[in-house]
Design a protein around this motif. Structure first.
Motif, PDB file in Angstrom:
ATOM      1  N   LEU A 149       5.484 -20.458   3.711  1.00 23.83           N
ATOM      2  CA  LEU A 149       4.021 -19.491   3.360  1.00 23.83           C
ATOM      3  C   LEU A 149       3.614 -19.362   4.966  1.00 23.83           C
ATOM      4  O   LEU A 149       3.072 -18.310   5.251  1.00 23.83           O
ATOM      5  CB  LEU A 149       3.234 -19.791   2.403  1.00 23.83           C
ATOM      6  CG  LEU A 149       3.744 -19.577   0.836  1.00 23.83           C
ATOM      7  CD1 LEU A 149       3.007 -20.118  -0.202  1.00 23.83           C
ATOM      8  CD2 LEU A 149       3.776 -18.112   0.788  1.00 23.83           C
ATOM      9  N   THR A 185       5.455 -17.490   7.468  1.00 27.76           N
ATOM     10  CA  THR A 185       5.193 -16.064   7.124  1.00 27.76           C
ATOM     11  C   THR A 185       3.887 -15.472   7.492  1.00 27.76           C
ATOM     12  O   THR A 185       3.803 -14.426   8.161  1.00 27.76           O
ATOM     13  CB  THR A 185       5.329 -15.869   5.618  1.00 27.76           C
ATOM     14  OG1 THR A 185       6.596 -16.261   5.000  1.00 27.76           O
ATOM     15  CG2 THR A 185       5.252 -14.203   5.191  1.00 27.76           C
ATOM     16  N   LEU A 226       2.973 -12.695  10.528  1.00 22.80           N
ATOM     17  CA  LEU A 226       2.343 -11.499  10.178  1.00 22.80           C
ATOM     18  C   LEU A 226       0.873 -11.323  10.317  1.00 22.80           C
ATOM     19  O   LEU A 226       0.147 -10.240  10.237  1.00 22.80           O
ATOM     20  CB  LEU A 226       2.605 -11.046   8.759  1.00 22.80           C
ATOM     21  CG  LEU A 226       4.177 -11.072   8.254  1.00 22.80           C
ATOM     22  CD1 LEU A 226       4.236 -10.857   6.755  1.00 22.80           C
ATOM     23  CD2 LEU A 226       4.950  -9.872   8.925  1.00 22.80           C
ATOM     24  N   GLN A 275      -0.512  -8.160  12.131  1.00 19.43           N
ATOM     25  CA  GLN A 275      -0.349  -6.976  11.575  1.00 19.43           C
ATOM     26  C   GLN A 275      -1.423  -6.393  10.669  1.00 19.43           C
ATOM     27  O   GLN A 275      -1.022  -6.398   9.420  1.00 19.43           O
ATOM     28  CB  GLN A 275       0.967  -6.952  11.155  1.00 19.43           C
ATOM     29  CG  GLN A 275       2.221  -7.813  11.810  1.00 19.43           C
ATOM     30  CD  GLN A 275       2.648  -6.963  13.052  1.00 19.43           C
ATOM     31  OE1 GLN A 275       2.490  -5.530  12.748  1.00 19.43           O
ATOM     32  NE2 GLN A 275       2.978  -7.571  14.046  1.00 19.43           N
ATOM     33  N   ASN A 278      -2.546  -3.502  10.403  1.00 20.70           N
ATOM     34  CA  ASN A 278      -2.507  -1.971   9.894  1.00 20.70           C
ATOM     35  C   ASN A 278      -3.671  -1.335  10.029  1.00 20.70           C
ATOM     36  O   ASN A 278      -3.892  -0.481   9.071  1.00 20.70           O
ATOM     37  CB  ASN A 278      -1.862  -1.853   8.454  1.00 20.70           C
ATOM     38  CG  ASN A 278      -1.451  -0.748   8.011  1.00 20.70           C
ATOM     39  OD1 ASN A 278      -1.019  -0.029   8.798  1.00 20.70           O
ATOM     40  ND2 ASN A 278      -1.538  -0.375   6.717  1.00 20.70           N
ATOM     41  N   SER A 297      -2.748  -4.415   4.409  1.00 22.94           N
ATOM     42  CA  SER A 297      -1.896  -4.469   5.424  1.00 22.94           C
ATOM     43  C   SER A 297      -0.887  -5.771   5.329  1.00 22.94           C
ATOM     44  O   SER A 297      -0.962  -6.505   4.322  1.00 22.94           O
ATOM     45  CB  SER A 297      -2.690  -4.954   6.802  1.00 22.94           C
ATOM     46  OG  SER A 297      -3.480  -6.185   6.554  1.00 22.94           O
ATOM     47  N   ALA A 298      -0.064  -5.947   6.206  1.00 23.33           N
ATOM     48  CA  ALA A 298       1.078  -7.111   6.116  1.00 23.33           C
ATOM     49  C   ALA A 298      -0.082  -8.322   6.247  1.00 23.33           C
ATOM     50  O   ALA A 298       0.393  -9.356   5.711  1.00 23.33           O
ATOM     51  CB  ALA A 298       1.975  -7.053   7.042  1.00 23.33           C
ATOM     52  N   SER A 349      -2.935  -8.633   5.308  1.00 16.78           N
ATOM     53  CA  SER A 349      -3.528  -9.178   3.817  1.00 16.78           C
ATOM     54  C   SER A 349      -2.910  -9.821   2.993  1.00 16.78           C
ATOM     55  O   SER A 349      -3.165 -10.503   2.137  1.00 16.78           O
ATOM     56  CB  SER A 349      -4.430  -7.963   3.534  1.00 16.78           C
ATOM     57  OG  SER A 349      -3.487  -7.009   3.023  1.00 16.78           O
ATOM     58  N   SER A 350      -1.617  -9.110   2.888  1.00 18.63           N
ATOM     59  CA  SER A 350      -0.532  -9.645   1.843  1.00 18.63           C
ATOM     60  C   SER A 350      -0.457 -11.192   2.054  1.00 18.63           C
ATOM     61  O   SER A 350      -0.295 -11.719   1.240  1.00 18.63           O
ATOM     62  CB  SER A 350       0.551  -8.807   1.964  1.00 18.63           C
ATOM     63  OG  SER A 350       0.390  -7.514   1.833  1.00 18.63           O
ATOM     64  N   ALA A 351      -0.170 -11.434   3.435  1.00 14.20           N
ATOM     65  CA  ALA A 351       0.115 -12.614   3.768  1.00 14.20           C
ATOM     66  C   ALA A 351      -0.886 -13.618   3.709  1.00 14.20           C
ATOM     67  O   ALA A 351      -1.030 -14.773   3.150  1.00 14.20           O
ATOM     68  CB  ALA A 351       0.506 -12.727   5.316  1.00 14.20           C
TER      69      ALA A 351
END
Ligand code: HEM
Ligand SMILES: [Cu+2]
Lengths: 208, 612
Positions: A45, A48, A52, A55, A57, A136-137, A139-141
């Motif tokens: 994690l 990842t 990211l 990123q 976005n 965004s990527a 935020s997901s991460a």
């Protein structure tokens, strides 16, 4: 094969009740192994997240979002809770079930404070910063890494609370001791993970 | 009912065997359908979509639900016996691991009847596997089914690690442990460090698909190559999770039937450890063509080729063990001896693939397909056949029929080489993998026909094996304790099948190949390390089963949480995560129950042991 005895040995408990039976020793060993797997889980994690984290976005960046005093307070609660869980285990080793229970209670309360702050933090981001899972990527991460940790804290709170209950009606025995010991190991582990999150996510996000 | 509540490792082994065998059969049928589609150019037996589903489910089913459980079956059946233990370290978890695997596998296979199977390949590469390109629930079945099944594998891995560390009989030092126990130990360690990576990968993909996250969505900053890294950092070690147990089996079978101790035992141990270690550093050799750059490609190429060294050590040790032995070619030994050249060929093509510049030609062609089938089928599946024939009498108390066994071997190995040898050439000539048909007159026609015929022959071999099982199960269970007569390890010192408690008295181990050592000293059996006494047994429980049902329900609920079931009550249940919650409640409720109700197990008393 070694049998398991629920009754305290010779009226009192041995010095390290969590290691008094073969079952207890196995449990502690297997839990170390399990934590090895958990380390890989969080490692992936983290990797990842690091890949990211830039990123965004065109959504909010780490620097805009994070509010260090809040995170520092959360960190404080969690670090202290690790200390109190050490006190709990020390009380267990001195065969003081009441002390043990009290320190576990303090640990749970501190964990709840941490979790409360984290939930507050997340809702702030979602409500006021338009920063959600899908933004965004980055935020997901962010939500996945920090949220996974938060879920671990929540699970730990539930687990230790149940153990406190069990301690109440079963007492401290060579059966309950390994469970408590192992839950303390777990608690330290999520604490260590948090130190990494604090550094990699928040500090690096502010200055890196 | 007995089977649902059992926590006995020998019964769990049989459960793993039947369940793995079932999925193996499903995966085999899928393979035959694939080969049937490719039997001639421009065939329209299945359409492109179905073909994608078939190859995806074939690969996924075979690896995760077919061979892995059969490996676990053999480990469960043999490991406690080989190390002189009465059980595994955690019988309850052992059962839980089996049931989560089974329900994960069922969930995955339900996709066939619930609106479309996964169709993005067993590697589920993004963006192919994102909702944009894979619109059915197929890939959700993949992510969630594998997640649940993977949980079972992880539990199993931790259990075997703890078992080997803590449950060895007195005198069994690590360097006296049978090779199969060693490879199980190392394999379990790989599982522990590789599976959490795929766990995370599957979670991320699930979040992308169900919660609209952006991990692999380039439009929002995500990275499709990230998936490949996560997948292969698990995926490459996974291939060693598959092959090391086969190495272990071969290292048991060959010494037994060559009537010689394993040549270079300690170098075998260290080669195993080295392979496991190197296995974690080479994942990017699956990604040479993604544009990592020449430096990274070179490093990963070299580290990959290094693995050939310990692997070569193993091959030579097996050959030296056979060399000068009084070799008996029983069915298990036929499979073991057939394994050596076949697996070696797979290793050679592996080294060819590891050359990064050459891989630009080979990548995603049938050459790769040929390579991994040589190692997985020619290596692992042959190893499993060897192991099954070898330990069948120990597991079931009946010897498999030797004549049928030899028929199985010959049809299988001839079919195997027919199927996959020609695929090397198909690949070199440019036939791409994962494409549902090909044009005529590209020199692909004949070789594909040959390949399909070979696949049919392998199917025949498998059917002969099934026949053998049926024929055997009708015979009375009369296998001797040591039915091959040259057994070397502890499992051959107790009755076939073993009693519930395995060893009446824990044996005292006095050297490598413990039983052989006693035989050579003229003793009739093992020397006990303890007097006959009361034996503690864990009690049977339905909780592992119920917990897995809970996880299964939760998985379903989560998967369909965004679906519109035409409004109404069902939509309400799913969209509000009520189904998910219910499933989790069942699971956590069972966990709670397990921790509240003290279970002290039961005892078998000495009188009972003697009166058998
Ligand atoms: C000496 C040992 C080996 C070497 C050097 C080696 C090397 C490689 C390389 C470089 C590839 C990537 C080819 C490409 O996609 O272009 C590959 C693919 C593969 N190998 Fe191996 N390999 C070895 C042993 C094994 C073993 C023991 C197994 C399994 C038991 C295995 C299973 C696979 C699989 C499944 C793939 C294909 C994955 C996919 O793309 O679907 N290999 N191997
Ligand atoms: Cu690989």
């Amino acid at each position: 094969m070694t049998t398991s005895h629920a009754e305290p040995v010779h009226g009192g408990l041995p010095h390290e009740p969590e290691k008094a039976t073969a079952e207890g020793r196995n449990k502690v060993l297997a839990f170390w192994l399990f934590l090895g797997g958990e380390a890989v889980l969080f490692g992936t994690l983290f990797a990842t997240f690091l890949a990211l984290r830039g990123q965004t976005n065109e959504g909010p960046t780490a620097n805009e979002l994070f509010h260090l005093p809040l995170v520092a307070a959360a960190t404080f609660f969690l670090l202290v809770s690790s200390l109190t869980s050490v006190f709990a285990i020390q009380a267990m080793h001195r065969n003081h079930p009441a002390m043990l229970r009290n320190w576990l209670l303090v640990t749970v309360v501190l964990g709840l404070c941490f979790l409360g702050l984290e939930i507050y933090e997340f809702t702030q981001y979602v409500r006021h910063e338009q920063f959600g899972m899908t933004t965004s990527a980055f935020s997901s991460a962010f939500y996945t890494l920090v949220g996974f940790h938060g879920a671990h804290v929540a699970f730990g709170i539930l687990w230790i609370s149940l153990l406190i209950g069990q301690l109440g009606y079963k007492g401290l025995t060579v059966v309950t001791a390994p469970k408590i010991y192992v839950s303390a190991m777990y608690w330290h582990f999520i604490d260590v993970v948090w130190v990494f999150i604090f550094t990699v996510v928040y500090l690096l996000g502010k200055v890196g | 009912m007995d089977w649902i509540t059992t926590v006995d490792h020998k019964k769990i082994a049989i459960l793993y065997l039947w369940a793995g065998g079932l999925f193996f059969g499903i995966g085999g049928i899928e393979a035959l359908l694939i080969r049937w589609q490719l039997i001639k150019p421009m065939n329209d037996f299945v359409d492109a979509q179905t073909f994608n589903e078939l190859i995806t489910m074939h690969g996924t089913t075979m690896i995760f639900l077919g061979v892995m459980p059969i490996i676990f079956a053999l480990m469960n059946a043999v490991i406690p016996l080989q190390i002189g233990a009465r059980d595994v370290a955690f019988p309850f978890l052992n059962a839980l691991g089996f049931w989560t695997f089974l329900f994960g596998g069922l969930l995955l296979n339900l996709s066939w009847v619930m609106g479309g199977a996964p169709d993005a390949g067993w590697t589920s590469y993004t963006p192919l596997s994102t909702s944009a390109y894979s619109g059915t629930h197929g890939v959700d079945f993949y992510t969630i089914g594998l997640q649940i099944a993977g949980l079972g594998t992880l539990i199993g891995g931790i259990n075997f690690l703890a078992t080997v560390i803590t449950m060895r009989a007195p005198g069994m030092s690590y360097m006296r442990m049978p090779m199969f126990a060693w490879t199980t130990f190392i394999t379990s360690a790989i599982i522990l460090f590789a599976f959490p990576a795929i766990t995370v990968g599957l979670v991320l993909l699930t979040f992308d698909r169900i919660l609209g996250a952006n991990f692999f969505e380039p439009g929002a900053g995500g990275s499709p190559v990230l998936w490949q890294h996560i997948f292969w950092i698990f995926g490459h070690p996974e291939v060693y999770i598959l092959i090391l147990p086969a190495f272990g089996i071969i290292s048991e079978v060959i010494p037994t039937f060559a009537r010689k101790r394993l040549f270079g035992y300690s170098s075998m141990v260290f080669a195993t450890i080295l392979i496991a270690f190197l296995g974690f550093m080479v994942w990017a050799h699956h990604m040479f063509t993604t544009g990592l750059g020449p430096v990274a490609n070179a490093l990963f190429a070299v580290s990959t080729m290094l693995i050939a060294v310990p692997t070569g050590i193993k091959i030579f040790n097996w050959l030296f063990t056979l060399w000068g032995g009084s070799v008996r070619f029983t069915t298990p030994n036929l499979f073991a001896s057939g394994f050596i050249p076949t697996f070696t060929m797979g290793g050679v093509t592996g080294v060819m693939l590891a050359s990064a510049p050459a891989d630009f030609q080979f990548h995603d062609t049938y050459f790769v397909v040929a390579h991994f089938h040589y190692v997985i089928v020619g290596g692992l599946v042959m190893g499993l056949f060897a192991g099954l024939h070898y330990w069948w009498p120990k597991m079931f108390g009946r010897m498999l029929n030797e004549t049928l066994g030899k028929w199985t071997f010959w049809t299988f190995i001839i079919g195997f080489h027919l199927t996959f040898f020609v695929q090397h050439f198909l690949g070199l000539m440019g036939m791409q993998r994962r494409v549902f048909t090909y044009l005529p007159n590209q020199h692909f026609d004949t070789l594909n026909l040959v390949s399909t015929i070979g696949a049919g022959l392998m199917g025949v071999g498998t059917l002969i094996f099934l026949t053998n099982i049926i024929v055997t199960s009708r015979k009375p269970p009369d296998a001797a304790d040591d039915p091959w007569e040259d057994g070397r390890t502890l499992e051959w010192s107790i009755p076939s099948p073993p009693p519930e408690y395995n060893f009446k008295q824990t044996p005292l181990v006095r050297g490598l190949d413990a039983l052989w050592k006693e035989k050579m000293a003229g003793n009739k059996g093992m020397t006990p390390a303890e007097p006959v006494g009361s034996i503690h047994m864990p009690s049977a429980t339905p909780l592992p089963f119920i917990m897995s049902v809970g996880i299964f329900i939760a998985g379903f609920g989560f998967m369909f949480s965004r679906d519109d079931f035409g409004g109404g009550f069902v939509s309400f249940l799913f969209n509000n995560y009520i189904v998910t919650g219910l499933g989790l409640l069942i699971t956590f409720g069972s966990m709670l129950l397990r921790s509240l109700v003290d279970d002290h197990g039961w005892h078998i008393e000495p009188e009972e042991l003697e009166g058998r």
